[in-house]
Design a protein around this motif. Structure first.
Motif, PDB file in Angstrom:
ATOM      1  N   TYR A  36     -22.943 -66.106  54.068  1.00  0.00           N
ATOM      2  CA  TYR A  36     -21.945 -65.180  53.526  1.00  0.00           C
ATOM      3  C   TYR A  36     -22.545 -63.781  53.491  1.00  0.00           C
ATOM      4  CZ  TYR A  36     -18.476 -63.180  50.347  1.00  0.00           C
ATOM      5  OH  TYR A  36     -17.483 -62.410  49.785  1.00  0.00           O
ATOM      6  N   ASN A  37     -21.762 -62.814  53.913  1.00  0.00           N
ATOM      7  CA  ASN A  37     -22.196 -61.423  53.912  1.00  0.00           C
ATOM      8  C   ASN A  37     -21.162 -60.599  53.153  1.00  0.00           C
ATOM      9  OD1 ASN A  37     -22.883 -58.742  54.453  1.00  0.00           O
ATOM     10  ND2 ASN A  37     -23.592 -59.218  56.521  1.00  0.00           N
ATOM     11  N   ASP A  38     -21.533 -60.090  51.972  1.00  0.00           N
ATOM     12  CA  ASP A  38     -20.551 -59.351  51.161  1.00  0.00           C
ATOM     13  C   ASP A  38     -20.389 -57.906  51.616  1.00  0.00           C
ATOM     14  OD1 ASP A  38     -22.890 -58.232  50.303  1.00  0.00           O
ATOM     15  OD2 ASP A  38     -22.716 -58.900  48.218  1.00  0.00           O
ATOM     16  N   ASN A  39     -21.141 -57.486  52.659  1.00  0.00           N
ATOM     17  CA  ASN A  39     -20.986 -56.122  53.177  1.00  0.00           C
ATOM     18  C   ASN A  39     -19.978 -56.034  54.315  1.00  0.00           C
ATOM     19  OD1 ASN A  39     -22.931 -54.883  51.477  1.00  0.00           O
ATOM     20  ND2 ASN A  39     -24.571 -55.738  52.751  1.00  0.00           N
ATOM     21  N   ILE A  40     -19.515 -57.202  54.779  1.00  0.00           N
ATOM     22  CA  ILE A  40     -18.533 -57.186  55.862  1.00  0.00           C
ATOM     23  C   ILE A  40     -17.175 -56.735  55.314  1.00  0.00           C
ATOM     24  CG2 ILE A  40     -17.260 -58.620  57.517  1.00  0.00           C
ATOM     25  CD1 ILE A  40     -19.721 -60.372  57.762  1.00  0.00           C
ATOM     26  N   GLN A  41     -16.571 -55.766  55.987  1.00  0.00           N
ATOM     27  CA  GLN A  41     -15.251 -55.262  55.586  1.00  0.00           C
ATOM     28  C   GLN A  41     -14.180 -56.027  56.372  1.00  0.00           C
ATOM     29  OE1 GLN A  41     -15.111 -52.776  53.107  1.00  0.00           O
ATOM     30  NE2 GLN A  41     -17.290 -53.331  53.085  1.00  0.00           N
ATOM     31  N   ASN A  42     -13.256 -56.652  55.655  1.00  0.00           N
ATOM     32  CA  ASN A  42     -12.233 -57.476  56.282  1.00  0.00           C
ATOM     33  C   ASN A  42     -10.910 -56.728  56.400  1.00  0.00           C
ATOM     34  OD1 ASN A  42     -13.760 -60.000  56.490  1.00  0.00           O
ATOM     35  ND2 ASN A  42     -13.739 -59.928  54.256  1.00  0.00           N
ATOM     36  N   TYR A  43     -10.385 -56.721  57.607  1.00  0.00           N
ATOM     37  CA  TYR A  43      -9.080 -56.084  57.865  1.00  0.00           C
ATOM     38  C   TYR A  43      -8.168 -57.087  58.563  1.00  0.00           C
ATOM     39  CZ  TYR A  43     -11.344 -51.645  56.775  1.00  0.00           C
ATOM     40  OH  TYR A  43     -12.009 -50.627  56.142  1.00  0.00           O
ATOM     41  N   SER A  44      -6.912 -57.011  58.235  1.00  0.00           N
ATOM     42  CA  SER A  44      -5.930 -57.882  58.878  1.00  0.00           C
ATOM     43  C   SER A  44      -5.657 -57.378  60.291  1.00  0.00           C
ATOM     44  CB  SER A  44      -4.630 -57.900  58.079  1.00  0.00           C
ATOM     45  OG  SER A  44      -4.022 -56.618  58.142  1.00  0.00           O
ATOM     46  N   SER A  45      -4.882 -58.163  61.048  1.00  0.00           N
ATOM     47  CA  SER A  45      -4.566 -57.778  62.432  1.00  0.00           C
ATOM     48  C   SER A  45      -3.740 -56.497  62.486  1.00  0.00           C
ATOM     49  CB  SER A  45      -3.814 -58.914  63.136  1.00  0.00           C
ATOM     50  OG  SER A  45      -2.634 -59.242  62.417  1.00  0.00           O
ATOM     51  N   TRP A  46      -3.043 -56.144  61.380  1.00  0.00           N
ATOM     52  CA  TRP A  46      -2.260 -54.904  61.361  1.00  0.00           C
ATOM     53  C   TRP A  46      -2.995 -53.757  60.682  1.00  0.00           C
ATOM     54  CZ3 TRP A  46      -0.882 -59.530  59.148  1.00  0.00           C
ATOM     55  CH2 TRP A  46      -1.014 -59.634  57.761  1.00  0.00           C
ATOM     56  N   GLY A  47      -4.300 -53.974  60.409  1.00  0.00           N
ATOM     57  CA  GLY A  47      -5.133 -52.886  59.922  1.00  0.00           C
ATOM     58  C   GLY A  47      -5.279 -52.778  58.439  1.00  0.00           C
ATOM     59  N   ALA A  48      -4.608 -53.634  57.669  1.00  0.00           N
ATOM     60  CA  ALA A  48      -4.707 -53.555  56.209  1.00  0.00           C
ATOM     61  C   ALA A  48      -6.035 -54.167  55.741  1.00  0.00           C
ATOM     62  CB  ALA A  48      -3.542 -54.289  55.575  1.00  0.00           C
ATOM     63  N   TRP A  49      -6.683 -53.457  54.814  1.00  0.00           N
ATOM     64  CA  TRP A  49      -7.957 -53.950  54.276  1.00  0.00           C
ATOM     65  C   TRP A  49      -7.707 -55.109  53.332  1.00  0.00           C
ATOM     66  CZ3 TRP A  49     -10.451 -53.243  49.251  1.00  0.00           C
ATOM     67  CH2 TRP A  49     -11.808 -53.630  49.258  1.00  0.00           C
ATOM     68  N   GLU A  50      -8.424 -56.215  53.536  1.00  0.00           N
ATOM     69  CA  GLU A  50      -8.193 -57.412  52.746  1.00  0.00           C
ATOM     70  C   GLU A  50      -9.354 -57.754  51.817  1.00  0.00           C
ATOM     71  OE1 GLU A  50      -7.308 -60.396  55.638  1.00  0.00           O
ATOM     72  OE2 GLU A  50      -5.181 -59.830  55.730  1.00  0.00           O
TER      73      GLU A  50
ATOM     74  N   GLU B 135     -13.788 -57.334  50.687  1.00  0.00           N
ATOM     75  CA  GLU B 135     -15.149 -57.369  51.202  1.00  0.00           C
ATOM     76  C   GLU B 135     -15.670 -58.801  51.252  1.00  0.00           C
ATOM     77  OE1 GLU B 135     -17.241 -54.890  48.503  1.00  0.00           O
ATOM     78  OE2 GLU B 135     -16.663 -53.034  49.497  1.00  0.00           O
ATOM     79  N   GLY B 136     -16.617 -58.991  52.161  1.00  0.00           N
ATOM     80  CA  GLY B 136     -17.309 -60.274  52.237  1.00  0.00           C
ATOM     81  C   GLY B 136     -16.660 -61.248  53.203  1.00  0.00           C
ATOM     82  N   ARG B 137     -17.510 -62.004  53.847  1.00  0.00           N
ATOM     83  CA  ARG B 137     -16.989 -62.994  54.775  1.00  0.00           C
ATOM     84  C   ARG B 137     -18.029 -64.089  54.988  1.00  0.00           C
ATOM     85  NH1 ARG B 137     -15.714 -60.786  60.536  1.00  0.00           N
ATOM     86  NH2 ARG B 137     -14.181 -59.568  59.337  1.00  0.00           N
ATOM     87  N   SER B 138     -17.543 -65.324  55.014  1.00  0.00           N
ATOM     88  CA  SER B 138     -18.399 -66.448  55.384  1.00  0.00           C
ATOM     89  C   SER B 138     -18.433 -66.550  56.894  1.00  0.00           C
ATOM     90  CB  SER B 138     -17.857 -67.760  54.789  1.00  0.00           C
ATOM     91  OG  SER B 138     -17.873 -67.715  53.382  1.00  0.00           O
ATOM     92  N   PHE B 139     -19.530 -67.021  57.426  1.00  0.00           N
ATOM     93  CA  PHE B 139     -19.615 -67.156  58.876  1.00  0.00           C
ATOM     94  C   PHE B 139     -20.620 -68.241  59.239  1.00  0.00           C
ATOM     95  CE2 PHE B 139     -22.740 -64.089  57.521  1.00  0.00           C
ATOM     96  CZ  PHE B 139     -23.866 -64.346  58.286  1.00  0.00           C
ATOM     97  N   ARG B 140     -20.506 -68.728  60.442  1.00  0.00           N
ATOM     98  CA  ARG B 140     -21.383 -69.772  60.978  1.00  0.00           C
ATOM     99  C   ARG B 140     -22.624 -69.111  61.563  1.00  0.00           C
ATOM    100  NH1 ARG B 140     -24.717 -73.344  62.566  1.00  0.00           N
ATOM    101  NH2 ARG B 140     -24.050 -75.214  63.701  1.00  0.00           N
ATOM    102  N   TYR B 141     -23.805 -69.426  60.995  1.00  0.00           N
ATOM    103  CA  TYR B 141     -25.036 -68.825  61.506  1.00  0.00           C
ATOM    104  C   TYR B 141     -25.448 -69.543  62.788  1.00  0.00           C
ATOM    105  CZ  TYR B 141     -29.098 -65.853  61.062  1.00  0.00           C
ATOM    106  OH  TYR B 141     -30.033 -64.871  61.264  1.00  0.00           O
TER     107      TYR B 141
END
Length: 245
Positions: A155-169, A171-177
């Motif tokens: 998990y990285n809490d510095n990742i900024q998440n945006y939807s496909s239409w550009g709206a900010w959703e 911070e943070g994202r889990s991912f497969r290392y």
């Protein structure tokens, strides 16, 4: 019967000793005795199977040494290595593999001592692969499942998440290392497929953290060994009913 030293060889030994230790009679005598002993060691040596390549060994010794002591070291080592190569056929290694290792070593190395090192290295690699495959086989499925769980919990809490239409959703994202494996001397990153990896390739799987590596598959192997030893985990019994294998 004592070995007779040809007069011209004896004269060259004395000249070399005087050149090496001018004005020091004791050291000259010491060097001469060493040279005489080395000459006799070669002359009295039983070459055994290496008698067929005696001339080649002697030429090599003459080319790469200036003293009889050095020649003796090379000759004794080469004769021992040649005879060891001829006799080398471990029962636990296929004969055709050993023969191939010998052919390749002979093509790449002139010295029998170096050929023997190459062949023994190839034999040890074969044994390592067999041991690794035997150890990994009953644990492979469990190791792969455990690694996928572990690698998916990043998990990285510095990742900024945006939807496909550009709206900010948020911070943070889990991912497969990704896991890095070594295949044929090269590294490759993977996130999913492992079924095409040989056991000796799978066990190299590691996480790279900058300049550091975490040998995740070797660690998982140790954990499973610990569970089998200390907690009587029985992989032969199969997965528990209701598991998501």
């Amino acid at each position: 019967m004592a070995t007779v030293i040809p007069e011209e060889i004896l004269a060259s030994m004395r000249a070399a000793a005087k050149l090496e230790w001018p004005g020091d009679r004791d050291m000259q005598e010491w060097m001469l005795e060493n040279e005489l002993s080395a000459y006799r060691a070669i002359h009295d040596l039983d070459f055994g199977a290496a008698n067929s390549v005696r001339e080649a060994i002697m030429r090599e010794a003459d080319e790469f040494s200036e003293t009889w002591e050095d020649r003796s070291t090379i000759v004794l080592a080469e004769v021992e290595a040649f005879n060891a190569l001829q006799a080398l056929q471990p029962e636990d290694v296929p004969a055709e593999l050993v023969a191939d290792l010998k052919r390749r070593a002979a093509a790449e190395e002139d010295r029998y001592e170096h050929q023997l090192e190459e062949v023994n290295g190839g034999i040890e690699h074969y044994r390592y692969v067999q041991r690794t495959r035997a150890a990994v086989a009953p644990r492979r499925d469990l190791m792969v499942r455990m690694e996928r769980i572990l690698g998916s919990e990043c998990y990285n809490d510095n990742i900024q998440n945006y939807s496909s239409w550009g709206a900010w959703e948020g911070e943070g994202r889990s991912f497969r290392y990704p896991v890095t494996f070594v295949r044929d001397g090269r590294t490759e990153k993977r996130r999913q497929r492992t079924d095409d990896l040989a056991a000796e390739e799978l066990i190299t799987g590691h996480y790279k953290f900058g300049a550091n590596d975490l040998s995740v598959y070797r660690a998982l192997m140790k954990i499973i060994d610990m569970l089998e030893t200390d907690y009587r985990l029985d992989l032969a019994a199969g997965a528990p009913r209701g598991s998501d294998r």
